[in-house]
Write a protein that holds these residues in place. Structure first.
Motif, PDB file in Angstrom:
ATOM      1  N   PRO A 210       0.757  -1.034   0.115  1.00 38.52           N
ATOM      2  CA  PRO A 210       0.193  -0.164  -0.010  1.00 38.52           C
ATOM      3  C   PRO A 210       0.931   1.014  -0.034  1.00 38.52           C
ATOM      4  O   PRO A 210       2.059   1.659   0.117  1.00 38.52           O
ATOM      5  N   TYR A 211       0.467   1.884  -0.564  1.00 39.89           N
ATOM      6  CA  TYR A 211       1.156   3.470  -0.673  1.00 39.89           C
ATOM      7  C   TYR A 211       1.524   3.929   0.421  1.00 39.89           C
ATOM      8  O   TYR A 211       2.330   5.215   0.835  1.00 39.89           O
ATOM      9  N   ASN A 212       0.198   3.969   1.832  1.00 40.56           N
ATOM     10  CA  ASN A 212       1.438   4.294   3.069  1.00 40.56           C
ATOM     11  C   ASN A 212       2.249   3.178   3.467  1.00 40.56           C
ATOM     12  O   ASN A 212       2.511   2.973   5.132  1.00 40.56           O
ATOM     13  N   LYS A 213       2.508   2.389   2.952  1.00 38.17           N
ATOM     14  CA  LYS A 213       3.833   1.640   3.723  1.00 38.17           C
ATOM     15  C   LYS A 213       4.603   1.583   2.888  1.00 38.17           C
ATOM     16  O   LYS A 213       5.440   0.521   2.984  1.00 38.17           O
ATOM     17  N   ILE A 214       5.237   2.718   2.158  1.00 38.80           N
ATOM     18  CA  ILE A 214       6.370   2.900   1.264  1.00 38.80           C
ATOM     19  C   ILE A 214       7.719   2.695   2.263  1.00 38.80           C
ATOM     20  O   ILE A 214       7.979   1.749   1.261  1.00 38.80           O
ATOM     21  N   LYS A 215       7.569   2.764   2.761  1.00 33.19           N
ATOM     22  CA  LYS A 215       8.970   3.546   3.868  1.00 33.19           C
ATOM     23  C   LYS A 215       9.249   1.562   4.184  1.00 33.19           C
ATOM     24  O   LYS A 215      10.452   1.489   4.126  1.00 33.19           O
ATOM     25  N   GLU A 216       8.298   1.244   4.858  1.00 28.86           N
ATOM     26  CA  GLU A 216       8.042  -0.784   4.863  1.00 28.86           C
ATOM     27  C   GLU A 216       9.019  -1.363   4.259  1.00 28.86           C
ATOM     28  O   GLU A 216       9.729  -1.988   4.063  1.00 28.86           O
TER      29      GLU A 216
END
Length: 293
Positions: A210-216
């Motif tokens: 998902p876009y909101n888990k890019i850092k992971e």
């Protein structure tokens, strides 16, 4: 940092915004997407980081699969909902599953010609078509040949006057133009109500982050070229590796290689190049030395 991210882009942001976010979170200077998605569209977006951004040309050529919701009876100048100008059928036109399926089979199967939408990123004398369209400058966009490999009507909702269709198409196909042209053949107005890209080649949105888990994803989900390219793999000897890294062709130790391109690895299994195949000769097309950053 070198590798690839598969990201599920949400609607409402541009592909370049995703690139900017990956660049900010990864601190990597070289970041690029491997095939854009319209701002309103969602689904699979491949992002390359570091030296592997150079592999863009191979990934852009991969076929793509979309699921599109087609709205009948209304059109727009952008061919989707992202518009301020809409046009409506004066009277209801008879469209059903059978008529739509017959139209897809007759006119939208195999190689076809299509014209890109007026609001598209096509260059016209050095300027993007969408910039000219916003200035109300009318231009003639060149037709292009594209291929429709598969089409399947997943649902037809007479109450909402919509159809959900899955298309597998060649690179360069504009789904908005495809939907517009389907309406032309049906003698009714149409637009793209919703669009999701589910697959690029063998890569699926089901394997994306998902876009909101890019850092992971940057720390745990980076993919290698071998996972993304899906070319046959050729393992070199030490002597062949030196030749490839110096830009020299080698003679393949295999009887036949059907793919025009292959992924080349060294004796330790490290990806070192994309090779172009001609008969039993492998010529390095793009080389990635160990010390390349």
């Amino acid at each position: 940092m070198n590798g690839f991210l598969l990201i599920n882009k949400p609607p409402g942001i541009t592909s370049f915004e995703v690139v900017r976010r990956v660049k900010k979170l990864s601190k990597e200077k070289k970041v690029g997407h491997m095939g854009t998605l319209d701002p309103r569209a969602c689904g699979l977006l491949i992002i390359g980081l570091g030296k592997y951004v150079r592999l863009e040309e191979y990934l852009l050529k991969l076929p793509k699969t979309y699921i599109v919701e087609v709205l009948f009876g209304v059109s727009s100048d952008t061919y989707d909902r992202e518009s301020y100008r809409f046009f409506y059928d004066k009277e209801e036109k008879p469209v059903n599953t059978e008529i739509l399926e017959e139209t897809l089979k007759k006119y939208f199967t195999g190689e076809i010609e299509q014209t890109p939408p007026p609001y598209s990123a096509v260059h016209i004398e050095g300027e993007r078509a969408y910039n000219l369209a916003r200035k109300n400058i009318s231009v003639s966009l060149p037709k292009r040949k594209v291929t429709i490999y598969e089409s399947e009507i997943l649902n037809f909702d007479k109450t909402r006057n919509t159809a959900l269709i899955r298309f597998k198409v060649s690179s360069g196909t504009y789904i908005r133009s495809l939907v517009h042209d389907i309406g032309e053949k049906l003698n009714t107005k149409t637009l793209v109500s919703f669009l999701v890209r589910t697959d690029i080649g063998h890569l699926s949105v089901n394997d994306s982050i998902p876009y909101n888990k890019i850092k992971e994803g940057i720390t745990k989900k980076l993919l290698s070229p071998l996972e993304v390219l899906d070319f046959p793999v050729y393992k070199t000897s030490e002597e062949e590796e030196k030749k490839i890294l110096n830009g020299n062709a080698i003679e393949a130790r295999l009887s036949t290689i059907e793919s025009p391109y292959i992924s080349i690895i060294n004796s330790q299994g490290r990806f070192i190049a994309v090779g172009k195949v001609s008969g039993n000769i492998i010529k390095p097309d793009k080389v990635f030395p160990q010390n390349e950053v």
